[in-house]
Design a protein around this motif. Structure first.
Motif, short mmCIF file in Angstrom:
data_model
loop_
_atom_site.label_atom_id
_atom_site.label_comp_id
_atom_site.label_asym_id
_atom_site.label_seq_id
_atom_site.Cartn_x
_atom_site.Cartn_y
_atom_site.Cartn_z
N LEU A 71 0.83 -1.21 0.00
CA LEU A 71 0.00 0.00 0.00
C LEU A 71 0.87 1.26 0.00
CD1 LEU A 71 -2.75 -1.18 2.48
CD2 LEU A 71 -3.11 -0.56 0.08
N SER A 72 1.93 1.25 0.78
CA SER A 72 2.85 2.39 0.81
C SER A 72 3.43 2.65 -0.57
CB SER A 72 3.98 2.16 1.81
OG SER A 72 3.48 2.13 3.12
N GLU A 73 3.81 1.58 -1.24
CA GLU A 73 4.37 1.71 -2.59
C GLU A 73 3.30 2.16 -3.59
OE1 GLU A 73 6.42 -1.05 -6.03
OE2 GLU A 73 6.70 -1.63 -3.95
N MET A 74 2.13 1.55 -3.51
CA MET A 74 1.04 1.86 -4.43
C MET A 74 0.67 3.35 -4.38
SD MET A 74 -2.92 0.46 -4.36
CE MET A 74 -2.39 -1.23 -4.26
N PHE A 75 0.66 3.92 -3.16
CA PHE A 75 0.25 5.31 -3.01
C PHE A 75 1.43 6.27 -2.91
CE2 PHE A 75 -3.52 2.98 -1.52
CZ PHE A 75 -4.43 3.50 -2.41
N ILE A 85 -7.12 10.25 0.26
CA ILE A 85 -8.57 10.20 0.14
C ILE A 85 -8.93 9.57 -1.20
CG2 ILE A 85 -10.69 11.57 0.09
CD1 ILE A 85 -9.05 13.72 1.69
N LEU A 86 -9.82 8.59 -1.14
CA LEU A 86 -10.28 7.87 -2.33
C LEU A 86 -11.78 8.07 -2.52
CD1 LEU A 86 -8.57 4.45 -1.43
CD2 LEU A 86 -7.62 6.27 -2.86
N ASN A 87 -12.21 8.04 -3.77
CA ASN A 87 -13.65 8.11 -4.02
C ASN A 87 -14.25 6.70 -3.93
OD1 ASN A 87 -13.18 6.78 -6.50
ND2 ASN A 87 -13.35 8.65 -7.70
N GLY A 88 -15.53 6.59 -4.20
CA GLY A 88 -16.23 5.32 -4.11
C GLY A 88 -15.71 4.25 -5.04
N VAL A 92 -7.84 7.78 -6.41
CA VAL A 92 -7.30 8.81 -5.52
C VAL A 92 -7.92 10.16 -5.86
CG1 VAL A 92 -5.21 10.05 -4.80
CG2 VAL A 92 -5.11 7.58 -5.20
N VAL A 93 -8.51 10.78 -4.86
CA VAL A 93 -9.09 12.10 -4.97
C VAL A 93 -8.09 13.13 -4.47
CG1 VAL A 93 -10.95 13.61 -4.14
CG2 VAL A 93 -11.44 11.23 -4.70
N GLU A 94 -7.36 12.77 -3.41
CA GLU A 94 -6.44 13.71 -2.78
C GLU A 94 -5.32 12.95 -2.07
OE1 GLU A 94 -4.54 16.76 -2.00
OE2 GLU A 94 -6.55 17.33 -2.67
N LYS A 95 -4.08 13.24 -2.46
CA LYS A 95 -2.92 12.65 -1.78
C LYS A 95 -2.53 13.47 -0.55
CE LYS A 95 -0.54 9.82 -5.06
NZ LYS A 95 0.78 9.33 -5.34
N GLY A 96 -2.93 14.71 -0.51
CA GLY A 96 -2.63 15.59 0.62
C GLY A 96 -3.82 15.75 1.54
N ASP A 109 -15.89 23.30 8.25
CA ASP A 109 -16.53 22.42 7.27
C ASP A 109 -16.27 20.97 7.66
OD1 ASP A 109 -17.43 20.98 5.09
OD2 ASP A 109 -16.05 21.89 3.65
N PHE A 110 -17.25 20.34 8.27
CA PHE A 110 -17.09 18.95 8.70
C PHE A 110 -17.86 18.01 7.77
CE2 PHE A 110 -15.82 21.30 12.39
CZ PHE A 110 -14.77 20.55 12.89
N SER A 111 -17.69 18.21 6.48
CA SER A 111 -18.35 17.38 5.49
C SER A 111 -17.33 16.64 4.65
CB SER A 111 -19.21 18.24 4.57
OG SER A 111 -19.74 17.45 3.53
N ALA A 112 -17.53 15.34 4.52
CA ALA A 112 -16.69 14.53 3.65
C ALA A 112 -17.26 14.46 2.25
CB ALA A 112 -16.54 13.11 4.23
N LYS A 113 -18.43 15.03 2.04
CA LYS A 113 -19.11 14.93 0.74
C LYS A 113 -18.47 15.80 -0.34
CE LYS A 113 -23.55 13.76 2.71
NZ LYS A 113 -24.90 14.18 2.98
N SER A 114 -17.73 16.81 0.05
CA SER A 114 -17.22 17.76 -0.95
C SER A 114 -15.90 17.32 -1.59
CB SER A 114 -17.05 19.14 -0.30
OG SER A 114 -16.17 19.08 0.80
N TRP A 115 -15.47 16.09 -1.34
CA TRP A 115 -14.22 15.64 -1.95
C TRP A 115 -14.47 15.14 -3.34
CZ3 TRP A 115 -12.87 13.19 3.27
CH2 TRP A 115 -12.23 14.13 4.07
#
Length: 115
Positions: A71-75, A85-88, A92-96, A109-115
């Motif tokens: 996993l470390s290598e893959m990402f 962060i990954l989508n459904g 990868v949606v966001e590495k940072g 903003d405590f929403s995970a929906k906006s990614w």
């Protein structure tokens, strides 16, 4: 469902600072479809268990070091803490993700929906 992969370790001061913030974010948006898996870089299972007790999400078993390495290598994980962060679909949606979460908390903003 949005997913997060959290590479972290008990011995890492920046990780120890970010983990409670990530838990706060996670617990606040727990009603949303959001899942995190902790991937430990701890040096021993006792440290892993102590640290993991602070987390309200899932974890890869400590003894599964081969999967951790893959996993470390893959990402492309170069250091910790790293929050991917990954989508459904598992893309990868966001590495940072650490910065994204901290910005969201800072903006209230405590929403995970906006990614």
């Amino acid at each position: 469902m949005t997913k997060g992969i959290y590479f972290s370790a008990h011995w890492c001061p920046p990780c120890r600072g970010f983990t409670p913030e990530l838990a706060k974010f996670y617990n606040t948006c727990a009603d949303e479809k959001f899942m995190i898996v902790f991937i430990s870089s701890d040096r021993d299972e006792a440290s892993f268990k102590e640290y993991y007790n602070e987390m309200p999400w899932s974890a890869l078993k400590f003894e599964d070091r081969d999967a951790k390495a893959k996993l470390s290598e893959m990402f492309g994980v170069q250091g910790i803490p790293t929050f991917i962060i990954l989508n459904g679909n598992g893309d990868v949606v966001e590495k940072g993700g650490r910065g994204v979460v901290m910005n969201k908390i800072g903006n209230g903003d405590f929403s995970a929906k906006s990614w």
